[in-house]
Design a protein around this motif. Structure first.
Motif, PDB file in Angstrom:
ATOM      1  N   SER A  92       0.826  -1.218   0.000  1.00 25.74           N
ATOM      2  CA  SER A  92       0.000   0.000   0.000  1.00 25.74           C
ATOM      3  C   SER A  92       0.858   1.264   0.000  1.00 25.74           C
ATOM      4  CB  SER A  92      -0.945   0.006   1.205  1.00 25.74           C
ATOM      5  OG  SER A  92      -0.195  -0.101   2.398  1.00 25.74           O
ATOM      6  N   VAL A 148      -9.796  -2.574  -8.288  1.00 26.13           N
ATOM      7  CA  VAL A 148      -8.941  -2.842  -7.141  1.00 26.13           C
ATOM      8  C   VAL A 148      -8.699  -1.510  -6.455  1.00 26.13           C
ATOM      9  CG1 VAL A 148      -6.725  -3.737  -6.356  1.00 26.13           C
ATOM     10  CG2 VAL A 148      -7.865  -4.797  -8.321  1.00 26.13           C
ATOM     11  N   SER A 149      -9.339  -1.337  -5.306  1.00 25.63           N
ATOM     12  CA  SER A 149      -9.239  -0.051  -4.605  1.00 25.63           C
ATOM     13  C   SER A 149      -8.367  -0.268  -3.385  1.00 25.63           C
ATOM     14  CB  SER A 149     -10.629   0.437  -4.211  1.00 25.63           C
ATOM     15  OG  SER A 149     -11.295  -0.560  -3.462  1.00 25.63           O
ATOM     16  N   TYR A 150      -7.073  -0.131  -3.613  1.00 26.01           N
ATOM     17  CA  TYR A 150      -6.139  -0.452  -2.536  1.00 26.01           C
ATOM     18  C   TYR A 150      -5.978   0.720  -1.566  1.00 26.01           C
ATOM     19  CZ  TYR A 150      -2.881  -3.982  -0.912  1.00 26.01           C
ATOM     20  OH  TYR A 150      -2.273  -4.984  -0.193  1.00 26.01           O
ATOM     21  N   SER A 151      -6.283   1.912  -2.027  1.00 22.92           N
ATOM     22  CA  SER A 151      -6.179   3.094  -1.151  1.00 22.92           C
ATOM     23  C   SER A 151      -7.589   3.583  -0.806  1.00 22.92           C
ATOM     24  CB  SER A 151      -5.416   4.199  -1.875  1.00 22.92           C
ATOM     25  OG  SER A 151      -6.145   4.613  -3.014  1.00 22.92           O
ATOM     26  N   PHE A 201       1.237   1.050  -4.143  1.00 27.65           N
ATOM     27  CA  PHE A 201       0.196   0.575  -5.053  1.00 27.65           C
ATOM     28  C   PHE A 201      -1.129   1.258  -4.739  1.00 27.65           C
ATOM     29  CE2 PHE A 201      -2.978  -2.698  -6.414  1.00 27.65           C
ATOM     30  CZ  PHE A 201      -2.741  -2.575  -7.776  1.00 27.65           C
ATOM     31  N   LEU A 202      -1.676   1.978  -5.713  1.00 29.66           N
ATOM     32  CA  LEU A 202      -2.926   2.715  -5.469  1.00 29.66           C
ATOM     33  C   LEU A 202      -4.152   1.867  -5.809  1.00 29.66           C
ATOM     34  CD1 LEU A 202      -1.905   6.183  -6.943  1.00 29.66           C
ATOM     35  CD2 LEU A 202      -1.745   5.366  -4.575  1.00 29.66           C
ATOM     36  N   GLY A 203      -4.049   1.057  -6.836  1.00 29.38           N
ATOM     37  CA  GLY A 203      -5.194   0.225  -7.202  1.00 29.38           C
ATOM     38  C   GLY A 203      -5.158  -0.140  -8.668  1.00 29.38           C
TER      39      GLY A 203
END
Lengths: 413, 413
Positions: free
Chosen positions: A295, B303-306, A298-300
């Motif tokens: 994280s 993919v919403s990692y933030s 990596f934003l997504g």
């Protein structure tokens, strides 16, 4: 020094479970200069187990078993040990107490059945198990060392790494020896061999192995010598030679993974990443986030499996899709560019390809993929031709995308 | 009928390569009622290979080897066969011609080294190899059947499936026998055992095995009998019993996967799906698209990692994130809802959790995940507590999401 491994369990024998335990143990032993000669798998039946252990003790000086140390009826390894070594089982109060404490910490009363795990062969020493109730058992007899480990992979690995390897090193049974793995990607095995083979002159005791996988080809250097220092020197000589020949394909060493190396590069450069995936369906994002702490960079990602979602979520021009198709250099570039903008990331990667088994054409057969990259400096894509299986095509595209980013950041042509 | 498998190759022995070949062969043999007693792995050294083959021929009526049939120096299996069976190698013009034709079709001239693959042991029969130049070799002697297959997994699998299994069935060496695998998910092994064990009365010759994996627990029924029909009847009896006890957890049989079953349900109901993933980073999308033809129902994913990307791309209210955190029931519902709207899908699934190793709190330790679902009927989420390893947590969350969708579509409570 010859070593044998015996894995015990009907599930491995019938093919339901892959023998990952044997692979783990073999790799650890090879790393300390021991030579695994046979790996035998046998079922839970007592007679077969006994036969496998007796046979191994005839041929090897060190024998390691996994499996069959649990508390239930199926678990017969201790019975086999008792028969082979003609020992009694002795009750160990302290081991029982450890087990009770362990259960108590989890707030569970210890089931009565676990008591028999404190019954252990006479004259053995024990390796503690941090994660479970089955301790490792070690018996020395007639110059041979026999070690029995539990079959639960996590427990076996912990005991193997923390206890067995230091113990065997203490016995000084391995050859002085050094192993290094150089990890390459983006080049096939035969091409790598061509580049390396000319002028290659291996010193005595030095071996070089080519180990291909989806992630790339590992080059494993193993050097044996009269002492550790000499072995290290030999390894280093070959390592330098390989770096001079194929250095640009080498992304890391030993435990490095492409995803961890790329992650570290992003952290070091204080950059962020987003991804846009079509045929890989999320595999690139999954691999990137397999690294703890991803994280930080990596934003997504966007999985745009339909043309509509490429247009709507990544801003790919419908005319472009119409003209060039979704599997095209133009589309890969547009996906990467749109992704970078939408996530406000420093870098974006994109993958679009024909994973198969259907969907191939003469121009773009199954296995073709375009991988795109976009940064503040430039947006571009490369065409790749991977294999024929859906699984291989998706995995290779995933690694190729990471490698494209690594080369871009490091400016490797 | 007792069978042994021997896998040949230094790479398997040193643990670099997992022994997937042995698992594949063992499963195929078990399926036709043969009993694998030992699996032995040996290196490329001739003496070890010979010893392994001799030993296996003493104990078993059928012995199958893989590996060592290639054209290079390393490939010594034929030499071992010549020694063990005391046969000469005979040149086979037709096999050479087949090889030349195969290379010609790829537009490549056959390398001279491949000629030796037309040299084969006298008195053997051959299984054709559709994908490569090493044919399978079969020798019968003193009531024993010895079969050598190439080590390239794809080639070995093809010969095993198309040639060896029908051949062995023709010998009628297996017990009349039937195997069925019922696939369950969403329930742990011990709970399943509890529900099944009471009143369970296995007929003679019937075995039930619990096979846990990340995807769930498989229940494998094996029934032996005097004839095939009786074996099928016995299997069916147990299958019906299991369905009556744990039917709601059974999503498929034998080769069914959760991702293919859910995909088929979507096709049958003419519905589409999109996904929103946080801690799994793309694994759910990857699994869904592992099924060829997934584009019929899968639109894409985010993919919403933030936190930013949850808000920006899925419309999750920043106040909600502030108040409940990203790992919460509320966030999972909002992710699923926003995802369904943005992809204009009939169903959306969401995953948000703490995969570990860091990030856990007292309230929400590592392994906690919230899985959300949204459809035209309702949006809701469930809390799960998975294991402790990052890999396990991510894999289990992925399967749990698919199972949530399966139950929603089928209205299983």
């Amino acid at each position: 020094m010859q070593v044998e491994i015996i894995t015990i369990g009907d599930e491995v024998l019938t093919g339901h479970t892959l023998n990952t335990n044997a692979a783990f143990i073999a790799e650890k032993l090879t790393d300390i200069g021991l030579e695994v000669q046979f790996v035998t798998t046998t079922g839970d039946a007592l007679a077969q187990m006994e036969e496998a252990i007796r046979m191994a003790l005839k041929r090897a000086r060190i024998v390691i078993t996994t499996g069959g140390l649990g508390p239930t009826e199926d678990d017969q390894t201790k019975k086999a040990i008792v028969k082979v070594f003609k020992r009694n089982l002795i009750f160990h109060e302290n081991i029982l107490q450890d087990m009770k404490d362990r259960f108590a910490r989890r707030g569970i009363e210890m089931p009565a059945i676990n008591q028999n795990q404190a019954l252990l062969p006479q004259g053995a020493v024990f390796f503690p198990n941090k994660g479970g109730s089955a301790v490792g058992i070690c018996i020395s007899e007639e110059g041979r060392t026999f070690i029995a480990l539990p079959g639960v992979p996590r427990e076996m690995m912990q005991i193997m790494t923390d206890e067995v390897i230091p113990y065997l090193q203490g016995l000084e049974v391995g050859h002085p020896h050094k192993t290094i793995k150089l990890r390459t990607t983006g080049v096939v095995e035969s091409r790598l061999a061509e580049m390396i083979d000319q002028d290659l002159n291996l010193e005595p005791g030095v071996k070089l192995a080519f180990l291909p996988a989806y992630s790339g080809v590992d080059l494993r250097i193993m050097a044996a010598a009269d002492d550790e220092q000499r072995a290290s020197e030999k390894t280093l000589t070959l390592e330098r030679y390989l770096e001079s020949k194929v250095g640009k394909y080498i992304y890391g060493k030993n435990e490095d993974t492409l995803e961890s190396v790329v992650g570290q590069l992003l952290v070091d450069n204080d950059k962020t990443l987003a991804v846009a995936e079509s045929c890989t369906g999320g595999q690139l994002g999954m691999l990137i986030t397999a690294v703890p702490g991803a994280s930080r960079y990596f934003l997504g990602g966007l999985v745009s499996y339909s043309n509509d979602s490429k247009t709507q979520h990544l801003g790919v021009d419908p005319d472009l899709l119409e003209k060039h198709g979704a599997v095209s250099e133009e589309c890969a570039v547009a996906m990467a560019h749109g992704c970078r903008e939408r996530f406000a990331a420093d870098y974006a990667l994109s993958i679009t390809g024909i994973a198969g088994p259907d969907g191939g054409t003469e121009d773009k057969p199954v296995g073709v993929a375009f991988i795109g990259i976009s940064s503040i400096h430039a947006s571009y894509a490369r065409r790749f031709n991977f294999g024929v299986s859906r699984e291989a095509n998706r995995a290779r595209a995933t690694y190729a995308a990471l490698e494209l980013l690594r080369r871009d950041i490091l400016d490797i042509k």
